[in-house]
Design an enzyme around this catalytic site. Structure first.
Site, PDB file in Angstrom:
ATOM      1  CB  SER A 100      -0.946  -0.036   1.216  1.00 12.47           C
ATOM      2  OG  SER A 100      -1.864   1.029   1.172  1.00 12.47           O
ATOM      3  CG  MET A 137      -1.947   3.467   7.418  1.00 15.43           C
ATOM      4  SD  MET A 137      -0.768   3.859   8.715  1.00 15.43           S
ATOM      5  CE  MET A 137       0.205   5.148   7.917  1.00 15.43           C
TER       6      MET A 137
END
Length: 360
Positions: free
Chosen positions: A177, A296
């Protein structure tokens, strides 16, 4: 003190609406607004922001030039706020490669309504960016109300079946991500033309994954493309899940293919790493390698644990080389990762799978 935010955008509407959203959140502080990067640089002399929300197409200096200058002189987390056009999308992918943490896609029409309707997502993105490691960008508060959180069960129910027997084809599944666009570029460009087939989930907005795949394809010895329903996973090919849809692995005889499906966000994301990893655990078992990289949150931790339980090898990127250590940290905490390696060692883990050596 809240997270200090600067907004750099030539649109008065964006400056007004985003500025209001930032000012209204107790965890954020609106430090500066500027209509172009030259004004921004003047204002940053008095106080430096923690996060910059940056447009791309602006007068006097474009956002990409400003971003590169920023990353070379004083790396700072940047969130790109870009229009959903072919040109804007391609340039935003360049910005991610240059060190931007995330992209918020904005339309050309009904901009004010879109920004107001996406308030929670925008604020969450800024807060996530503030936790990024600026040095890793250069080398390459409470959460807002969220929609219902689903597990991979929402797309692919768990199956108690044993892992499948060994096959000639092997699969590498990667989930990443925040910071992943740069990290994937480092990994994929290091792979030789003949490498195990890869299936990848990179959290990106819809329409951005195709441009991202095209950029990687131009840089890599292997073929890289956005996945289409039914694509075969084969050596020398990396398939990137399209933004806005889930990607599943399925076995057909001794070969593997991908299915591109709809479904609710899982672990707050669509595509979801958990969904991909669960499908790999079920379809490939010990024929697979799972890799969780910078990002995250915790998407992928549960799925990687399922892969390990099915006999797959599992790896997490180490903290020192991550932009954000959230996803790998959670996978390690749950016992999902057999080992933790630096970003520059991940390509060797992939090639060790093909050589039948286990983990490098």
């Amino acid at each position: 003190m809240g997270i200090k935010v600067m907004i750099v955008d030539d649109s008065a509407v964006v400056r007004q609406v985003l500025g209001g959203l930032v000012a209204a959140d107790p965890g954020l502080e609106l430090l500066h607004v500027a209509a172009d990067p030259l004004l921004a640089m003047e204002r940053m002399k008095s106080a430096w922001p923690d996060v910059i929300v940056l447009d791309i197409e602006m007068p006097r200096m474009d956002g990409l030039t400003f971003l590169r200058k920023l990353m070379s002189e004083r790396p700072t987390p940047v969130v790109i706020c870009s229009t959903l056009t072919d040109k804007g999308t391609a340039t935003s992918v360049e910005a991610l490669a240059a060190g931007a943490v995330a992209v918020v896609a904005k339309p050309r029409l009904d901009l004010k309504r879109f920004l107001q309707g996406s308030a929670a997502e925008l604020v969450a993105t800024v807060k996530a960016a503030a936790r990024a490691n600026p040095l890793r960008l250069a080398a390459r508060a409470c959460a807002p109300p969220a929609p219902p959180r689903y597990s991979a069960d929402a797309v692919l129910p768990a199956a108690p079946a044993r892992a499948l027997a060994r096959t000639t084809d092997q699969v590498v599944a990667i989930g990443t991500s925040t910071g992943g666009t740069q990290a994937l570029e480092r990994v994929l460009t290091a792979l030789p033309r003949v490498s195990p087939g890869l299936v990848i989930v990179q959290h990106m907005p819809e329409k951005f994954t195709a441009a991202f795949a095209q950029r990687l394809h131009a840089l890599c010895a292997i073929e890289v493309r956005e996945a289409a329903n039914g694509d075969r996973v084969r050596p020398g090919l990396a398939l990137i899940a399209p933004g806005g849809r889930h990607m599943l692995l399925r076995r057909a005889g001794a070969q593997y293919h991908v299915d591109i499906v709809d479904g609710p966000p899982v672990s707050r994301h669509r595509p979801s790493v958990d969904v991909l990893f669960r499908s790999v655990a079920r379809s490939a078992g010990a024929n697979a390698l799972g890799i969780i990289m910078t990002g995250m949150g915790d998407d992928g931790a549960a799925g990687l644990l399922e892969m390990r339980g099915a006999g797959a090898r599992t790896v997490a990127q180490d903290e020192a080389s991550c932009v954000v250590f959230g996803m790998p940290r959670e996978a390690i905490r749950r016992g999902a990762a057999e080992r933790c390696v630096a970003l520059d060692a991940i390509d060797r883990e992939i090639m060790a799978l093909q050589a039948g050596q286990g983990l490098a």
